[in-house]
Design a protein around this motif. Sequence first.
Motif, short mmCIF file in Angstrom:
data_model
loop_
_atom_site.label_atom_id
_atom_site.label_comp_id
_atom_site.label_asym_id
_atom_site.label_seq_id
_atom_site.Cartn_x
_atom_site.Cartn_y
_atom_site.Cartn_z
N PHE A 150 0.94 -1.34 0.47
CA PHE A 150 0.23 0.15 0.20
C PHE A 150 0.69 1.36 0.33
CE2 PHE A 150 -2.30 -3.49 1.42
CZ PHE A 150 -3.81 -2.77 1.09
N SER A 151 0.17 2.17 -0.70
CA SER A 151 1.32 3.21 -0.84
C SER A 151 0.57 5.03 -0.01
CB SER A 151 1.37 4.06 -1.84
OG SER A 151 1.12 5.69 -1.82
N TYR A 152 1.31 5.25 0.82
CA TYR A 152 1.19 6.13 1.70
C TYR A 152 0.69 7.07 1.29
CZ TYR A 152 1.99 9.56 5.55
OH TYR A 152 2.12 11.05 6.16
N ASN A 153 1.72 7.62 0.32
CA ASN A 153 0.52 8.77 -0.42
C ASN A 153 -0.69 8.73 -0.64
OD1 ASN A 153 3.10 10.31 0.07
ND2 ASN A 153 3.54 10.08 -2.26
N LEU A 154 -1.43 7.60 -1.21
CA LEU A 154 -2.58 6.83 -1.51
C LEU A 154 -3.58 6.95 -1.11
CD1 LEU A 154 -3.88 6.57 -4.91
CD2 LEU A 154 -3.17 4.51 -3.97
N ILE A 155 -2.91 6.72 -0.14
CA ILE A 155 -4.29 6.49 2.02
C ILE A 155 -4.04 7.76 1.72
CG2 ILE A 155 -3.69 5.78 3.86
CD1 ILE A 155 -2.15 3.19 2.78
N LEU A 199 1.15 5.20 11.57
CA LEU A 199 0.22 4.84 11.12
C LEU A 199 0.67 2.85 11.55
CD1 LEU A 199 -1.14 7.12 7.62
CD2 LEU A 199 -1.65 6.55 10.15
N ALA A 200 1.44 2.95 11.07
CA ALA A 200 1.91 1.46 11.19
C ALA A 200 1.51 0.78 12.73
CB ALA A 200 3.61 1.19 10.38
N GLU A 201 2.16 1.51 13.43
CA GLU A 201 1.90 1.68 15.04
C GLU A 201 0.43 0.91 15.38
OE1 GLU A 201 3.13 2.21 19.16
OE2 GLU A 201 4.13 3.49 17.46
N VAL A 255 1.53 -4.46 10.24
CA VAL A 255 2.12 -3.79 8.92
C VAL A 255 3.99 -4.87 9.00
CG1 VAL A 255 3.10 -2.09 8.32
CG2 VAL A 255 1.63 -2.11 9.16
N GLU A 256 3.85 -5.34 8.06
CA GLU A 256 5.23 -6.18 8.33
C GLU A 256 6.69 -5.49 8.12
OE1 GLU A 256 5.12 -9.81 7.38
OE2 GLU A 256 4.64 -9.67 5.80
N ARG A 257 6.47 -3.88 6.96
CA ARG A 257 7.49 -3.78 6.30
C ARG A 257 6.96 -2.66 5.71
NH1 ARG A 257 11.17 -6.60 2.53
NH2 ARG A 257 12.62 -4.33 2.52
N ILE A 258 8.45 -1.21 5.52
CA ILE A 258 8.05 0.26 5.11
C ILE A 258 9.59 0.13 3.98
CG2 ILE A 258 7.32 2.15 5.28
CD1 ILE A 258 6.11 2.19 8.11
N SER A 263 6.44 5.93 0.88
CA SER A 263 6.49 4.68 1.83
C SER A 263 5.55 3.74 1.11
CB SER A 263 5.97 5.46 3.74
OG SER A 263 7.39 5.99 3.30
N ILE A 264 6.21 2.61 1.31
CA ILE A 264 5.06 1.28 0.57
C ILE A 264 5.26 0.27 1.60
CG2 ILE A 264 4.36 -0.20 -0.99
CD1 ILE A 264 4.63 2.42 -2.28
N MET A 265 4.09 0.48 2.39
CA MET A 265 3.88 -0.78 3.26
C MET A 265 3.24 -1.79 3.03
SD MET A 265 1.50 2.44 5.95
CE MET A 265 0.43 2.82 5.43
N GLU A 266 3.86 -3.18 3.40
CA GLU A 266 3.26 -3.99 3.27
C GLU A 266 2.78 -5.05 4.46
OE1 GLU A 266 5.64 -8.87 2.73
OE2 GLU A 266 6.00 -7.29 1.84
N ILE A 267 0.72 -4.65 3.80
CA ILE A 267 0.62 -5.55 5.24
C ILE A 267 0.04 -6.87 5.40
CG2 ILE A 267 -2.00 -4.56 6.24
CD1 ILE A 267 -1.35 -1.95 5.12
N LYS A 268 -0.77 -7.34 6.54
CA LYS A 268 -0.07 -8.71 6.14
C LYS A 268 -2.23 -8.90 6.47
CE LYS A 268 3.02 -11.71 7.71
NZ LYS A 268 2.89 -12.54 8.66
N ILE A 269 -2.90 -9.11 5.06
CA ILE A 269 -4.87 -8.87 5.02
C ILE A 269 -5.38 -10.22 5.54
CG2 ILE A 269 -6.55 -8.07 4.09
CD1 ILE A 269 -4.55 -6.09 4.43
N LEU A 270 -6.08 -10.61 6.97
CA LEU A 270 -6.34 -11.80 6.55
C LEU A 270 -7.55 -11.66 5.85
CD1 LEU A 270 -6.78 -11.27 11.07
CD2 LEU A 270 -5.36 -12.84 9.46
N TYR A 271 -8.18 -13.37 5.38
CA TYR A 271 -9.01 -13.77 4.51
C TYR A 271 -10.77 -13.03 5.46
CZ TYR A 271 -6.06 -15.88 1.45
OH TYR A 271 -5.69 -16.20 0.73
#
Length: 307
Positions: free
Chosen positions: A14-19, A32-34, A43-46, A53-61
Amino acid sequence: MLANAALGQIGMKFSYNLIRKYVETKLTPEELAEILSAKTAEVERIDKVGGDSIMEIKILYSRGDLLSHYGVAREIAALTRDKLKNLDLNYEEAKEKTSDLIKVEIENPELCPRYTAQIIKNVKIGGSPEWLKDILVSLGLKSINNIVDVANYVMLEIGQPLHAFDYDRIGGHKIIVRNAKRGEKITTLDEVRTEYELGENTLLIADTEKPLAIAGIKGGYGSEIVNSTRTIVLESANFDRTNIRRMSSEIGLRTDASIRFSYGLDPNLAGYAIRRAAKLIQELAGGEITKGDVTVYLREVKPWKIL
């Protein structure tokens, strides 16, 4: 766009700028990650990419509503009480009716609860503006042309996969959602032009002559947008998530679209997304959006309201 999947969840970028286009927040990516990790999804990493800033987020089903930037922005607004902005869906329509130009038939309504088609005439196919190219590339998608890029952007924005067809290459000017016939084949839209022999339980988007796409998974060659395209048909549909997971596994093809459909999307999202895509295409490629759309929606699902 997609990272490695773990059991019951998948990592998405996910893009921080787009959010921040959708929610008025002053929080940093780290802040935001916290909050998201504590309340919603890890949020696994930024990663810093250019000025973003590209955030990698684990999305549950169980959280299919978070498969888009707007969905994450809505979650942030709920957690922080920051203001959520509305998306602009307004555009001018031509006098010519969409229903006079294209027909839609669903043979398997249990597998395709909704199909919506919209036509835009006299578009100009070309490259996308740099802002659009940059956001797609930063999230792992390739820029193709202004039409395809808008479809992918709206998928990232709202979470609804879309597809665009060249109207003049659709046989009979009719869309048919049906199962594949025995021995039927399709060549998909990828760089190596992979050909798939389809089982009779594979759901297709077809015209009166040939398959156009593997429903909810991948478009096919023969009806794609090319430089000479002048009239496009936008597809925004809803598919049964269990069937999408089965087809994706059997065919051995996993895409951004199939991932989202496998979570189970609200059928009402299809109408919302097609209006958003039509507006952006008109802005970037010109053209006249025909009046109304053609929707087959046999068992309408009412949107939930929380009082």
